[in-house]
Enzyme design. Structure first.
Site, PDB file in Angstrom:
ATOM      1  CB  SER A 137      -1.210  -0.359   1.352  1.00  0.00           C
ATOM      2  OG  SER A 137      -2.292   0.659   1.229  1.00  0.00           O
ATOM      3  CG  HIS A 146      -5.158   0.070  -2.077  1.00  0.00           C
ATOM      4  ND1 HIS A 146      -5.802  -0.992  -1.091  1.00  0.00           N
ATOM      5  CD2 HIS A 146      -4.858   0.555  -1.236  1.00  0.00           C
ATOM      6  CE1 HIS A 146      -5.364  -1.129  -0.183  1.00  0.00           C
ATOM      7  NE2 HIS A 146      -4.738  -0.002  -0.513  1.00  0.00           N
ATOM      8  CD  GLU A 156      -7.683  -3.204  -1.976  1.00  0.00           C
ATOM      9  OE1 GLU A 156      -8.903  -4.338  -1.637  1.00  0.00           O
ATOM     10  OE2 GLU A 156      -8.163  -2.356  -2.137  1.00  0.00           O
TER      11      GLU A 156
END
EC number: 3.4.15.6
Lengths: 288, 288
Positions: free
Chosen positions: B144, B186, B213
């Site tokens: 992330s 994401h 993800e």
């Protein structure tokens, strides 16, 4: 020689007699500049335009039909009629067929593309409309659901927020007005890149066209696509795709698509559908 | 000859001594198969791994640091330590620097990429980490926010639901662990294609990498990118971009980007960053 003369004649034609197919991404401006709708009105003949509105995609066909009727009447069309088809049998209605013979432009409203195809596909009325459009005898425009039906293959529904996978998109048969393309609308507004890629993975020989809201891909007879409006038109060209696992994986498994060519086009840009070439606004003379 | 011997030696090396850079799209499996985290553990040396966790992107560094510590300890790492850096001065802490000299793997957690860069960029600690990673002396992984910082240019924030435009993405400087790329994470889950395209329009010489993800782009030393995990890795290659209006239009005007090459890669697919070539899973021997 005859061919040449015809070309010269066509070049000299005023814009308002040059027919076109306008594929609109939905939510086009109906109040202010109305540029896209005005371009359709112009391409349908301007003050000589005889327009038929087919509101059959919508569950409120009277309301939506009347709205577009008022708009084109305000612009000064010669005659505007709503063809409120709610039953496949109406596709054989002689009064409608007669009107379509006179028409210079047909407008397909938004709503549900499956409903629209269910009512129109393969009816004599629709066959005649397609024929006259392909002969260059009249213009046609479709917005939202009316845009989705343009291809031979149609995106009937789907979702976003996932990587490309077969379950992300529902495919159906469209009205094949431009058989070569698969259209998606409200494109970036509803984050539909992934669903268009999912659709194209199954039909890589088709050209993917994603059209944003208040944006129009205007198809000329020679296969040139011009962009007008506030957003972008996204072209997905999978002719050179070197690999996809589409035929091998489960319906919700991630798809591989290698070697896609993608163009993001904005106002005034063009794309030649047969030469597979994007041309920037400043490299050409716009001719809307 | 020496070169050849070195190659043979490297080929014979067990996987656990081959360092790699793992760029993870967030929300990686921490409970069941843990394939991505297990691959990092393996590339950091497996049972010989000495791992440093940098939780500085997070506002809950203790909680998140301990969680990853437990995971890598359960896998059987030799030693795991959380480097809880909350102040740039700690980037000169001799104890941390000493630990980094011993490390075989560094893990950057999720959180806020601007916070992470603000604390780490240009500190002696970070410089040494980058140096050791680039020498192939240790592995590094980021998930992330920890993935976002990998490039020289970094996507700091942005939104979706719009066509590509400059205002859709906030750019900042990253930690330049893989300077050639701009990472977005994401990716399809949060509909970020448009913002990655917006980023790339300004830096077409960089390679756009969108990672879903629970998906990892694993970079080998030779520039090969392997995909593991449940989603896809999207490669945006703008080297052949023939036109963009990026420098001419207003910040929220639609962007043109002509002639992009895009690859959607799923599990086991590879991409050669320097040869600009996608290779399907079934065309190669996987070597994770």
């Amino acid at each position: 020689m005859l061919q040449l003369e015809k070309q010269i004649q066509e070049t000299k034609m005023p814009q308002s007699t040059k027919t076109a197919i306008l594929v609109i991404g939905g939510a086009e401006d109906k109040v202010h500049g109305r540029e896209i709708l005005h371009t359709f009105w112009n391409r349908a003949g301007g003050s000589e335009a005889i327009i038929g509105i087919i509101p059959s995609a919508s569950r409120e066909p009277v309301l939506i039909g009347e709205r577009y009727q008022r708009i084109f009447e305000e612009m000064g069309a010669k005659f505007v009629k709503v063809l409120d088809i709610r039953d496949r049998a109406q596709g054989e209605d002689p009064a409608f067929q007669e009107y379509v013979e006179e028409c210079t432009g047909i407008f397909l409203t938004g709503g549900d593309q499956l409903r629209l195809c269910g009512l129109l596909a393969d009816t004599p009325l629709m066959e005649r409309i397609r024929q006259r459009v392909q002969l260059g005898e009249m213009s046609i425009a479709g917005t939202s659901a009316g845009a989705a039906v343009m291809g031979h293959h149609m995106i009937a529904g789907g979702s976003s927020g996932e990587c490309p996978n077969r379950a992300l998109v529902d495919m159906a048969m469209g009205l094949a007005i431009i058989p070569e393309v698969i259209v998606d609308q409200h494109f970036h507004n509803r984050n539909r890149m992934s669903r268009l890629l999912s659709a194209i993975s199954g039909y890589p020989e088709r050209l993917g066209i994603g059209i944003d809201e208040d944006t129009c891909a205007l198809f000329e007879k020679d296969g040139t696509i011009q962009v007008i409006g506030r957003g972008t038109v996204t072209i997905v060209d999978a002719r050179e795709m070197s690999y996809t696992n589409q035929a091998e994986v489960g319906t919700s498994d991630p798809l591989s698509l290698h070697n896609l060519r993608i163009h993001i086009l904005s106002y005034g840009d063009c794309y030649h559908m047969y030469q597979h070439q994007a041309i920037a606004k400043n490299e050409q003379n716009l001719n809307l």
